[in-house]
Design an enzyme around this catalytic site. Sequence first.
Site, PDB file in Angstrom:
ATOM      1  N   GLY A 250       0.854  -1.196   0.000  1.00 33.92           N
ATOM      2  CA  GLY A 250       0.000   0.000   0.000  1.00 33.92           C
ATOM      3  C   GLY A 250       0.881   1.234   0.000  1.00 33.92           C
ATOM      4  CG  LEU A 251      -0.659   4.776  -2.014  1.00 32.84           C
ATOM      5  CD1 LEU A 251      -1.846   5.741  -2.042  1.00 32.84           C
ATOM      6  CD2 LEU A 251       0.372   5.152  -3.074  1.00 32.84           C
ATOM      7  CB  SER A 252       4.348   6.354   1.823  1.00 33.92           C
ATOM      8  OG  SER A 252       4.867   6.936   2.987  1.00 33.92           O
ATOM      9  N   GLY A 253       2.068   5.716   4.279  1.00 33.53           N
ATOM     10  CA  GLY A 253       1.038   6.300   5.144  1.00 33.53           C
ATOM     11  C   GLY A 253      -0.299   5.591   5.085  1.00 33.53           C
ATOM     12  CB  SER A 254      -1.638   2.804   3.033  1.00 34.86           C
ATOM     13  OG  SER A 254      -0.605   1.855   3.179  1.00 34.86           O
ATOM     14  N   GLY A 255      -0.949   2.705   6.291  1.00 36.88           N
ATOM     15  CA  GLY A 255      -1.191   2.050   7.583  1.00 36.88           C
ATOM     16  C   GLY A 255      -0.525   0.686   7.734  1.00 36.88           C
ATOM     17  CE  LYS A 256       3.546   0.025   3.254  1.00 39.19           C
ATOM     18  NZ  LYS A 256       3.056   1.402   3.037  1.00 39.19           N
TER      19      LYS A 256
ATOM     20  CB  SER B   5       5.749  -4.163  -2.702  1.00 31.44           C
ATOM     21  OG  SER B   5       4.801  -4.284  -1.677  1.00 31.44           O
TER      22      SER B   5
HETATM   23  P1  ADP Z   1       2.835   2.963   6.245  1.00 27.28           P
HETATM   24  O1  ADP Z   1       3.577   1.944   7.084  1.00 27.28           O
HETATM   25  O2  ADP Z   1       1.866   2.325   5.302  1.00 27.28           O
HETATM   26  O3  ADP Z   1       3.730   3.948   5.589  1.00 27.28           O
HETATM   27  P2  ADP Z   1       2.088   4.029   8.807  1.00 27.28           P
HETATM   28  O4  ADP Z   1       1.584   2.845   9.524  1.00 27.28           O
HETATM   29  O5  ADP Z   1       3.489   4.476   9.104  1.00 27.28           O
HETATM   30  O6  ADP Z   1       1.912   3.792   7.235  1.00 27.28           O
HETATM   31  O7  ADP Z   1       1.135   5.282   9.043  1.00 27.28           O
HETATM   32  C1  ADP Z   1      -0.267   5.175   9.008  1.00 27.28           C
HETATM   33  C2  ADP Z   1      -0.893   6.335   9.800  1.00 27.28           C
HETATM   34  O8  ADP Z   1      -2.306   6.272   9.633  1.00 27.28           O
HETATM   35  C3  ADP Z   1      -0.624   6.246  11.293  1.00 27.28           C
HETATM   36  O9  ADP Z   1      -0.415   7.525  11.811  1.00 27.28           O
HETATM   37  C4  ADP Z   1      -1.936   5.651  11.840  1.00 27.28           C
HETATM   38  O10 ADP Z   1      -2.174   6.033  13.191  1.00 27.28           O
HETATM   39  C5  ADP Z   1      -2.960   6.270  10.903  1.00 27.28           C
HETATM   40  N1  ADP Z   1      -4.224   5.483  10.781  1.00 27.28           N
HETATM   41  C6  ADP Z   1      -5.462   5.983  10.931  1.00 27.28           C
HETATM   42  N2  ADP Z   1      -6.399   5.016  10.786  1.00 27.28           N
HETATM   43  C7  ADP Z   1      -5.737   3.863  10.536  1.00 27.28           C
HETATM   44  C8  ADP Z   1      -6.148   2.526  10.317  1.00 27.28           C
HETATM   45  N3  ADP Z   1      -7.452   2.155  10.318  1.00 27.28           N
HETATM   46  N4  ADP Z   1      -5.203   1.588  10.082  1.00 27.28           N
HETATM   47  C9  ADP Z   1      -3.884   1.937  10.068  1.00 27.28           C
HETATM   48  N5  ADP Z   1      -3.420   3.189  10.285  1.00 27.28           N
HETATM   49  C10 ADP Z   1      -4.329   4.161  10.519  1.00 27.28           C
END
Ligand code: ADP
Length: 201
Positions: free
Chosen positions: A36-42, A110
């Site tokens: 998933g995109l950066s910031g998607s929540g992975k 990815s």
């Molecule tokens: P990634 O690893 O995909 O780059 P991050 O996990 O670092 O993303 O960041 C995701 C951000 O989105 C976090 O600040 C998290 O608290 C927020 N967020 C909000 N809702 C959700 C959700 N349902 N699942 C995952 N993250 C979430």
Amino acid sequence: MINEGNNIYSVFDEILSKEEKEKMLKQKAKVLWLTGLSGSGKTTIAKVLERDLHLQGFLTQLLDGDNIRAGINNNLGFSEEDRTENIRRIAEVSKLFINCGVITINCFVSPTEQIRNQAKAIIGEENFIEIFINTPLEVCEARDTKGLYAKARKGEVNNFTGISAPFEDPQTPSIKVETENQTVEESANEVLVHILPLIKV
Ligand code: ADP
């Protein structure tokens, strides 16, 4: 043991199999591949998921873009070639964990089908569970947890997925998680419920 006189080397016939290790750990080893995109929540989802699995007695290893890029892949950038090599090494490392019976949780953007297929081919389709963290670009950009979208918009980050490099949605993920209107716990639980039957013996 070495018999120097005859130059005869006694070696183990076979190394222990994945199945023997899985039996000991009472689990099925899989790679949970979060894309998933950066910031998607992975990473956020993976951390909660790993803790939940740990509490239920599963042995896990979390691999994350930042820790891998700071270590084993610290000589790689974000060109097409380096992204491919980045994923190749990650997939090979994941395979080592899988062969050790460990459930591996991978958090990597990815972004293309080609990259994910490459990882799947190395890891083995039967061990590869694709989890699409499907958060719209606008939501990821509004979150901008690492400030990278702002930098990418200003042209300060090259090849930034979603802005100046493509993200191709997985066509047949094992599960798609829509985090936009969910809490972190809800999203992590959705993944947990989906994967439990796949990792239980
Ligand atoms: P990634 O690893 O995909 O780059 P991050 O996990 O670092 O993303 O960041 C995701 C951000 O989105 C976090 O600040 C998290 O608290 C927020 N967020 C909000 N809702 C959700 C959700 N349902 N699942 C995952 N993250 C979430």
